[in-house]
Enzyme design. Structure first.
Site, short mmCIF file in Angstrom:
data_model
loop_
_atom_site.label_atom_id
_atom_site.label_comp_id
_atom_site.label_asym_id
_atom_site.label_seq_id
_atom_site.Cartn_x
_atom_site.Cartn_y
_atom_site.Cartn_z
N LYS A 56 -0.92 2.89 8.73
CA LYS A 56 -1.24 1.62 8.08
C LYS A 56 -2.70 1.20 8.23
O LYS A 56 -3.01 0.00 8.21
CB LYS A 56 -0.31 0.48 8.56
CG LYS A 56 1.16 0.81 8.60
CD LYS A 56 1.66 1.65 7.46
CE LYS A 56 1.79 0.92 6.16
NZ LYS A 56 2.30 1.87 5.10
N HIS A 117 -1.46 11.70 11.16
CA HIS A 117 -1.53 10.50 12.02
C HIS A 117 -1.54 10.93 13.49
O HIS A 117 -1.35 10.09 14.37
CB HIS A 117 -0.30 9.61 11.81
CG HIS A 117 -0.26 8.85 10.52
ND1 HIS A 117 -1.36 8.28 9.94
CD2 HIS A 117 0.78 8.54 9.69
CE1 HIS A 117 -1.00 7.66 8.83
NE2 HIS A 117 0.29 7.80 8.64
N SER A 147 1.31 -4.71 9.11
CA SER A 147 1.55 -3.78 8.01
C SER A 147 2.62 -2.75 8.39
O SER A 147 3.49 -2.41 7.58
CB SER A 147 0.23 -3.09 7.66
OG SER A 147 0.39 -2.21 6.59
S1 PPS Z 1 0.44 4.96 5.65
O1 PPS Z 1 1.87 4.78 5.29
O2 PPS Z 1 0.26 5.01 7.11
O3 PPS Z 1 -0.18 6.10 4.98
O4 PPS Z 1 -0.24 3.61 5.13
P1 PPS Z 1 -1.79 3.41 4.87
O5 PPS Z 1 -2.12 3.91 3.51
O6 PPS Z 1 -2.58 3.92 6.00
O7 PPS Z 1 -1.93 1.83 4.91
C1 PPS Z 1 -1.30 0.97 4.00
C2 PPS Z 1 -2.07 -0.33 4.08
O8 PPS Z 1 -3.34 -0.17 3.41
C3 PPS Z 1 -3.43 -1.11 2.37
N1 PPS Z 1 -4.21 -0.56 1.25
C4 PPS Z 1 -5.36 -1.11 0.84
N2 PPS Z 1 -6.07 -2.16 1.31
C5 PPS Z 1 -7.20 -2.48 0.65
N3 PPS Z 1 -7.64 -1.83 -0.45
C6 PPS Z 1 -6.97 -0.77 -0.94
N4 PPS Z 1 -7.40 -0.14 -2.03
C7 PPS Z 1 -5.76 -0.37 -0.28
N5 PPS Z 1 -4.85 0.61 -0.49
C8 PPS Z 1 -3.91 0.47 0.46
C9 PPS Z 1 -1.97 -1.37 1.99
O9 PPS Z 1 -1.86 -2.54 1.21
C10 PPS Z 1 -1.36 -1.49 3.37
O10 PPS Z 1 -1.78 -2.66 4.06
P2 PPS Z 1 -1.00 -4.04 4.03
O11 PPS Z 1 -1.69 -4.91 5.03
O12 PPS Z 1 0.42 -3.78 4.41
O13 PPS Z 1 -1.15 -4.59 2.64
#
Ligand code: PPS
Length: 304
Positions: A56, A117, A147
């Site tokens: 996340k 991860h 998240s």
């Molecule tokens: S995972 O399942 O571990 O691969 O998830 P990961 O992609 O690392 O994290 C998901 C969170 O990243 C946010 N996210 C973004 N934030 C800002 N800009 C962009 N473009 C973006 N893309 C993904 C996503 O909304 C999750 O965070 P939260 O706080 O839950 O919204």
């Protein structure tokens, strides 16, 4: 040599689709001990690029940025298929795929981009040996926790988080998948002193995506025009990715990710923890944080 202890049983829910294996005290979504051996013995290639994150922390976001860089800003090429199908996730076997992603990685032509991860001490040794480039993205602990909690609610791959209070306790004590956030960010921070690691922060990318994309380009020894970089910033912004079915994870079967419970692209903003933490939770978190991060030269920002 990492110690494979047991199948982790206390985090299970009846619908959990991942098997959870404890390796060196860290719960991992790894199919079996045999699979863990294969992961540990994974043969990296010198031109592999690894994207490493604690869950996340902006993995999917960085995957989209890297795919856009690789494809010189060609949006249509990046929409060829869903993120999960574009790049393998080293330690995982998804229920809707025929084989583990590791096997998919083995069959891929170079140069490969591989997501993991894993904490630094569990990374396959061949990655160090081959001196592969690694991009690490870190996100502040409070937003990661929130998240991760919502992700546990919508991902039947993962154990039931019960309620926010319980998940908060588990996160603090590192009894969640991939272990302690504290150890993860610190372990990779230390590793960057001796390896080719670009260490980035979610909040910095949010504040100034263009600046951080320039850092990535420099690290990858690639140049792109200003127009292409602007296109990458736009295409990978939260508001655009949220509606891109090849990036927002809605293409993943709903029995795996249930978007009617919570969206994968949920808030995408630093500071959402304020809507979840009580005053007491926040005070306790800050105290524990100070204890765990004492001496670390790492600093995070929890709002912008
Ligand atoms: S995972 O399942 O571990 O691969 O998830 P990961 O992609 O690392 O994290 C998901 C969170 O990243 C946010 N996210 C973004 N934030 C800002 N800009 C962009 N473009 C973006 N893309 C993904 C996503 O909304 C999750 O965070 P939260 O706080 O839950 O919204």
């Amino acid at each position: 040599m990492a110690k494979v202890e047991k199948n982790f049983s206390t985090m299970e829910r009846s619908s959990t689709l991942f098997n959870i294996l404890e390796v060196d005290g860290i719960p991992l979504p790894v199919l079996s001990k045999e699979m863990w051996n294969k992961i540990s013995n994974f043969q990296a290639r010198p031109d592999d690029l690894f994207l490493v994150t604690y869950p996340k922390s902006g993995t999917t976001w960085m995957q989209e940025i890297l795919d856009m860089i690789k494809n010189d800003g060609d949006v249509e090429k990046c929409k060829r298929v869903n993120t999960l199908e574009r790049y393998p996730f080293l330690e995982v076997k998804f229920p809707h795929k025929e084989k583990p992603d590791l096997e998919i990685a083995l069959e891929m032509s170079s140069p490969r981009l591989i997501k993991t991860h894993l904490p630094s001490h569990l990374i396959p040794p061949s990655i160090w040996k081959e001196n592969c480039k690694i991009i690490y993205v870190a996100r502040n602990a409070k937003d990661c926790l929130v998240s991760f909690y919502h992700f546990h609610r919508m991902a039947s791959l993962l154990p039931d988080p019960q309620n926010f209070e319980e998940f908060y306790e588990k996160f603090m004590s590192g009894k969640v998948l991939f272990g302690s956030w504290f150890d993860h960010v610190k372990g990779w921070w230390a590793a960057k002193d001796t390896h080719q690691i670009l260490y980035l922060f979610y909040e910095d990318i949010k504040k100034n995506p263009k600046h951080e994309i320039h850092k990535v380009l420099e690290f990858l020894e690639k140049t792109l025009s200003d127009d292409i970089i602007n296109r990458i910033v736009h295409h990978t912004s939260f508001d655009v990715m949220k509606y891109n079915p090849m990036a927002n994870q809605t293409a993943v079967p709903s029995y795996i990710l249930n978007h009617s419970i919570s969206k994968f692209m949920r808030k995408g903003m630093p500071g959402d923890w304020k809507n979840h933490f009580t005053v007491t939770m926040n005070e306790n978190f800050d105290k524990y944080y100070e204890k765990r991060m004492t001496g670390a030269t790492l600093t995070f920002c929890t709002e912008i």
